[in-house]
Design an enzyme around this catalytic site. Structure first.
Site, mmCIF file in Angstrom:
data_model
loop_
_atom_site.group_PDB
_atom_site.id
_atom_site.type_symbol
_atom_site.label_atom_id
_atom_site.label_comp_id
_atom_site.label_asym_id
_atom_site.label_seq_id
_atom_site.Cartn_x
_atom_site.Cartn_y
_atom_site.Cartn_z
ATOM 1 N N SER A 187 0.883 -1.183 0.000
ATOM 2 C CA SER A 187 0.000 0.000 0.000
ATOM 3 C C SER A 187 0.912 1.221 0.000
ATOM 4 O O SER A 187 2.089 1.112 0.394
ATOM 5 C CB SER A 187 -0.840 -0.012 1.282
ATOM 6 O OG SER A 187 -1.440 1.245 1.499
ATOM 7 N N TYR A 232 -2.074 -1.373 10.376
ATOM 8 C CA TYR A 232 -2.091 -1.646 8.935
ATOM 9 C C TYR A 232 -0.777 -1.161 8.319
ATOM 10 O O TYR A 232 -0.133 -1.890 7.551
ATOM 11 C CB TYR A 232 -3.293 -0.937 8.303
ATOM 12 C CG TYR A 232 -3.472 -1.185 6.829
ATOM 13 C CD1 TYR A 232 -3.736 -2.458 6.335
ATOM 14 C CD2 TYR A 232 -3.405 -0.134 5.908
ATOM 15 C CE1 TYR A 232 -3.914 -2.690 4.980
ATOM 16 C CE2 TYR A 232 -3.590 -0.349 4.551
ATOM 17 C CZ TYR A 232 -3.841 -1.626 4.090
ATOM 18 O OH TYR A 232 -4.022 -1.845 2.745
HETATM 19 N N1 LIG Z 1 -8.474 -0.950 -1.815
HETATM 20 C C1 LIG Z 1 -7.512 -0.140 -1.456
HETATM 21 O O1 LIG Z 1 -7.701 1.096 -1.411
HETATM 22 C C2 LIG Z 1 -6.164 -0.704 -1.117
HETATM 23 C C3 LIG Z 1 -5.113 0.205 -0.973
HETATM 24 C C4 LIG Z 1 -3.861 -0.283 -0.660
HETATM 25 C C5 LIG Z 1 -3.648 -1.641 -0.525
HETATM 26 N N2 LIG Z 1 -4.688 -2.507 -0.656
HETATM 27 C C6 LIG Z 1 -4.412 -3.947 -0.476
HETATM 28 O O2 LIG Z 1 -4.946 -4.670 -1.552
HETATM 29 C C7 LIG Z 1 -5.186 -6.020 -1.127
HETATM 30 C C8 LIG Z 1 -6.568 -6.448 -1.588
HETATM 31 O O3 LIG Z 1 -7.536 -5.699 -0.897
HETATM 32 P P1 LIG Z 1 -8.880 -5.134 -1.569
HETATM 33 O O4 LIG Z 1 -8.774 -3.677 -1.585
HETATM 34 O O5 LIG Z 1 -9.168 -5.859 -2.821
HETATM 35 O O6 LIG Z 1 -9.937 -5.506 -0.417
HETATM 36 P P2 LIG Z 1 -11.057 -6.638 -0.308
HETATM 37 O O7 LIG Z 1 -12.045 -6.474 -1.395
HETATM 38 O O8 LIG Z 1 -11.538 -6.585 1.106
HETATM 39 O O9 LIG Z 1 -10.258 -7.986 -0.556
HETATM 40 C C9 LIG Z 1 -9.470 -8.598 0.437
HETATM 41 C C10 LIG Z 1 -9.208 -10.038 0.026
HETATM 42 O O10 LIG Z 1 -8.382 -10.650 1.049
HETATM 43 C C11 LIG Z 1 -8.937 -11.906 1.383
HETATM 44 N N3 LIG Z 1 -8.615 -12.258 2.765
HETATM 45 C C12 LIG Z 1 -8.880 -11.544 3.893
HETATM 46 N N4 LIG Z 1 -8.492 -12.222 4.982
HETATM 47 C C13 LIG Z 1 -7.950 -13.394 4.532
HETATM 48 C C14 LIG Z 1 -7.384 -14.533 5.175
HETATM 49 N N5 LIG Z 1 -7.304 -14.631 6.511
HETATM 50 N N6 LIG Z 1 -6.936 -15.552 4.400
HETATM 51 C C15 LIG Z 1 -7.042 -15.478 3.041
HETATM 52 N N7 LIG Z 1 -7.567 -14.443 2.382
HETATM 53 C C16 LIG Z 1 -8.020 -13.416 3.121
HETATM 54 C C17 LIG Z 1 -10.450 -11.744 1.162
HETATM 55 O O11 LIG Z 1 -11.064 -12.989 0.862
HETATM 56 P P3 LIG Z 1 -11.918 -13.913 1.865
HETATM 57 O O12 LIG Z 1 -12.742 -13.006 2.713
HETATM 58 O O13 LIG Z 1 -12.724 -14.746 0.920
HETATM 59 O O14 LIG Z 1 -10.919 -14.716 2.619
HETATM 60 C C18 LIG Z 1 -10.492 -10.856 -0.066
HETATM 61 O O15 LIG Z 1 -10.444 -11.639 -1.244
HETATM 62 C C19 LIG Z 1 -5.002 -6.014 0.411
HETATM 63 O O16 LIG Z 1 -3.739 -6.560 0.722
HETATM 64 C C20 LIG Z 1 -5.052 -4.542 0.767
HETATM 65 O O17 LIG Z 1 -4.319 -4.253 1.937
HETATM 66 C C21 LIG Z 1 -5.935 -2.068 -0.950
#
Ligand SMILES: NC(=O)c1ccc[n+]([C@@H]2O[C@H](COP(=O)([O-])OP(=O)(O)OC[C@H]3O[C@@H](n4cnc5c(N)ncnc54)[C@H](OP(=O)(O)O)[C@@H]3O)[C@@H](O)[C@H]2O)c1
Length: 264
Positions: A141, A154
């Protein structure tokens, strides 16, 4: 570099960025392994991929269940006989003041974002080292490059990924393995909806940054060409990405700006 026939294992593929990457890599001709805790959601993603789905496999995985990682990795390798790229994307966010956030919550976020991620990577590394090729991708991030209020845990979990994977990159280059750390800004996903509050309960609403952020599809469109170049570090987002450079050259200025910025 083309992704055609590449075997790509994506964690966190049931939603948001991981889901969008599944569609984009499928369209680019890659062979996929989709992981997360919820097989039914992974099934939905598989169903929504267009055309031939025979090269899309679902492999349930809980990043916190590290005792299962060796078996899950063995299973992943059995599916196509190899994994060319592991995308460590699964993760969770957090909102709460540092002094109020319970240690249990801090440990939980670290278990998923840091320990689970590096443990899974460690299971796959011997295979990539033996094959003398591979690409490890890590979804960090912009908060992996600087801290902001209400996100101490985080930010810590993402900073930790940089330390571990920067070191790993230097160790595995000799085995022809690349490591890319991806730093998204705001992307419109469920990440804030699922964020843990200080007491461990779930925030349940989308942050204004995410609400006005780019879509996962827009994010992925920018990401794939940069992954093809196997860049060490990739920043994708709106003006929040500028903060990475301000931190690098004027850290006190960024501190001043962030103390006055709305960060909820
Ligand atoms: N969206 C943003 O603004 C943003 C910004 C910076 C970084 N990120 C990073 O991008 C990545 C994806 O996030 P996203 O934004 O797409 O959010 P999201 O829609 O909430 O997706 C998170 C994913 O992580 C999985 N997950 C959560 N806990 C888990 C566990 N214990 N074991 C295995 N899988 C797990 C969830 O699947 P299940 O619930 O099915 O397990 C889901 O597929 C994350 O690492 C996040 O920190 C996002």
């Amino acid at each position: 570099m083309s992704f055609k026939n590449q075997v790509i294992w994506i964690t966190g593929a049931s939603s948001g960025i991981g889901e969008a990457m599944a569609y984009a890599f499928h369209e680019a001709g890659a062979r996929l392994i989709l992981s997360s805790r919820r097989p039914e959601e992974l099934g939905r993603v598989r169903e929504q991929c267009k055309g031939d789905k025979s090269h899309i496999h679902i492999l349930p995985l809980d990043l916190t269940d590290i005792d299962s990682h060796a078996d899950v990795t063995e299973h992943a390798l059995e599916l196509y006989g190899q994994v060319d790229m592991l995308i460590n994307n699964g993760g969770i966010s957090q909102r709460g003041l540092a002094h109020e956030t319970q240690m249990e919550v801090i440990r939980n976020v670290m278990e998923i974002n840091f320990f689970g991620t590096i443990h899974l990577t460690r299971q796959l590394l011997p295979h990539m080292m033996e094959k003398k090729r591979g690409h490890i991708v890590v979804m960090s991030s912009v908060v992996g490059k600087f801290g902001t209020r209400l996100r101490s845990t985080y930010a810590a979990s993402k900073h930790a990924l940089h330390g571990w994977f920067d070191s790993l990159r230097q160790e595995v280059k000799v085995h022809n393995i690349d490591v890319s750390l991806v730093c998204p800004g705001f992307v419109k996903t469920n990440v804030t909806l699922n964020a843990l509050l200080a007491d461990g309960s779930i925030l349940g609403k989308m942050g204004s940054g995410q609400m006005h952020g780019m879509t996962p599809e827009q994010f992925t469109k920018k990401l794939l060409p940069r992954l093809a170049k196997r860049k060490n570090e990739i920043y994708i987002g709106g003006r929040e990405v500028v903060a990475v450079y301000i931190k690098r050259f004027f850290p006190r200025l960024l501190d001043w700006v962030l103390r006055r910025s709305k960060v909820t």
